[in-house]
Motif scaffolding. Sequence first.
Motif, mmCIF file in Angstrom:
data_model
loop_
_atom_site.group_PDB
_atom_site.id
_atom_site.type_symbol
_atom_site.label_atom_id
_atom_site.label_comp_id
_atom_site.label_asym_id
_atom_site.label_seq_id
_atom_site.Cartn_x
_atom_site.Cartn_y
_atom_site.Cartn_z
ATOM 1 N N ILE A 98 19.191 -2.073 17.586
ATOM 2 C CA ILE A 98 17.812 -2.510 17.763
ATOM 3 C C ILE A 98 17.465 -3.560 16.708
ATOM 4 O O ILE A 98 17.680 -3.338 15.504
ATOM 5 C CB ILE A 98 16.850 -1.300 17.670
ATOM 6 C CG1 ILE A 98 17.292 -0.180 18.626
ATOM 7 C CG2 ILE A 98 15.412 -1.734 17.938
ATOM 8 C CD1 ILE A 98 17.423 -0.569 20.081
ATOM 9 N N SER A 99 16.954 -4.692 17.154
ATOM 10 C CA SER A 99 16.615 -5.774 16.223
ATOM 11 C C SER A 99 15.422 -5.426 15.345
ATOM 12 O O SER A 99 15.417 -5.708 14.145
ATOM 13 C CB SER A 99 16.319 -7.071 16.983
ATOM 14 O OG SER A 99 17.511 -7.717 17.329
ATOM 15 N N GLY A 100 14.408 -4.848 15.942
ATOM 16 C CA GLY A 100 13.218 -4.485 15.180
ATOM 17 C C GLY A 100 13.526 -3.361 14.214
ATOM 18 O O GLY A 100 14.416 -2.547 14.449
ATOM 19 N N THR A 101 12.801 -3.323 13.132
ATOM 20 C CA THR A 101 13.000 -2.269 12.142
ATOM 21 C C THR A 101 11.719 -1.453 11.994
ATOM 22 O O THR A 101 10.641 -1.883 12.403
ATOM 23 C CB THR A 101 13.403 -2.866 10.787
ATOM 24 O OG1 THR A 101 12.362 -3.733 10.325
ATOM 25 C CG2 THR A 101 14.716 -3.631 10.888
ATOM 26 N N GLU A 102 11.868 -0.282 11.418
ATOM 27 C CA GLU A 102 10.744 0.615 11.156
ATOM 28 C C GLU A 102 10.620 0.811 9.651
ATOM 29 O O GLU A 102 11.629 0.806 8.941
ATOM 30 C CB GLU A 102 10.975 1.973 11.839
ATOM 31 C CG GLU A 102 11.146 1.909 13.339
ATOM 32 C CD GLU A 102 9.853 1.609 14.076
ATOM 33 O OE1 GLU A 102 8.765 1.942 13.544
ATOM 34 O OE2 GLU A 102 9.933 1.043 15.171
ATOM 35 N N GLU A 103 9.393 1.006 9.201
ATOM 36 C CA GLU A 103 9.169 1.200 7.769
ATOM 37 C C GLU A 103 8.411 2.482 7.512
ATOM 38 O O GLU A 103 7.560 2.884 8.306
ATOM 39 C CB GLU A 103 8.349 0.037 7.202
ATOM 40 C CG GLU A 103 9.071 -1.278 7.198
ATOM 41 C CD GLU A 103 8.233 -2.393 6.602
ATOM 42 O OE1 GLU A 103 7.361 -2.110 5.750
ATOM 43 O OE2 GLU A 103 8.450 -3.546 6.980
ATOM 44 N N TYR A 104 8.750 3.108 6.415
ATOM 45 C CA TYR A 104 7.984 4.226 5.886
ATOM 46 C C TYR A 104 8.050 4.111 4.374
ATOM 47 O O TYR A 104 9.130 4.255 3.779
ATOM 48 C CB TYR A 104 8.545 5.578 6.341
ATOM 49 C CG TYR A 104 7.695 6.721 5.851
ATOM 50 C CD1 TYR A 104 6.528 7.073 6.512
ATOM 51 C CD2 TYR A 104 8.037 7.407 4.693
ATOM 52 C CE1 TYR A 104 5.725 8.090 6.049
ATOM 53 C CE2 TYR A 104 7.247 8.422 4.215
ATOM 54 C CZ TYR A 104 6.088 8.765 4.903
ATOM 55 O OH TYR A 104 5.287 9.778 4.427
ATOM 56 N N GLY A 105 6.924 3.803 3.768
ATOM 57 C CA GLY A 105 6.912 3.593 2.325
ATOM 58 C C GLY A 105 7.877 2.486 1.959
ATOM 59 O O GLY A 105 7.843 1.396 2.518
ATOM 60 N N ALA A 106 8.782 2.788 1.044
ATOM 61 C CA ALA A 106 9.757 1.794 0.592
ATOM 62 C C ALA A 106 10.985 1.729 1.491
ATOM 63 O O ALA A 106 11.863 0.900 1.266
ATOM 64 C CB ALA A 106 10.186 2.117 -0.838
#
Length: 165
Positions: A72-80
């Motif tokens: 998957i090209s898109g990324t996910e973030e949580y905090g750092a």
Amino acid sequence: MRPTALLFPILLALALPAAAIAQDQEPEAPQADPLVRAQLEALGYGFEVDADGDFKLLFDLEEGRSQLAYVISGTEEYGALQVREVWSPAYRTEGDAFPVDVANRLLQASHTGKLGAWVRQDDMAVLVVKVAAGATGAELDAAITYAIHVADGMEAELTNGQDEF
């Protein structure tokens, strides 16, 4: 006439052309991540980029089997933390829900697996392995290799040896 009564027609007249312009503009297609593209090319993997900008890979495995994977090209973030997902499907349900024995097997496998977890994506069970968004080529390769072998094994187990994916 009240000033607010005059304001509404003016705002409406301004809003209609802006709405028409917005409708005429097509949203940009998601772009394939250039870092992933370079890594997959360096690994010698053939791939297609789908309409979502994700990388679709098809692997030939032992005993004439094959297995699909997506990076998957898109990324996910949580905090750092910033992660990218590697997907590999293993099962497709015929009805609205997974059979109980299949769902329980997938939950058990999620608990005992080294990486990733099984998720439901529409009518499919998909192994999702999350790696750091900036993973090295070797780390991405390990995640893909793990995903395709585990998913293919689960597909064979759940479908009496069929090879849809």
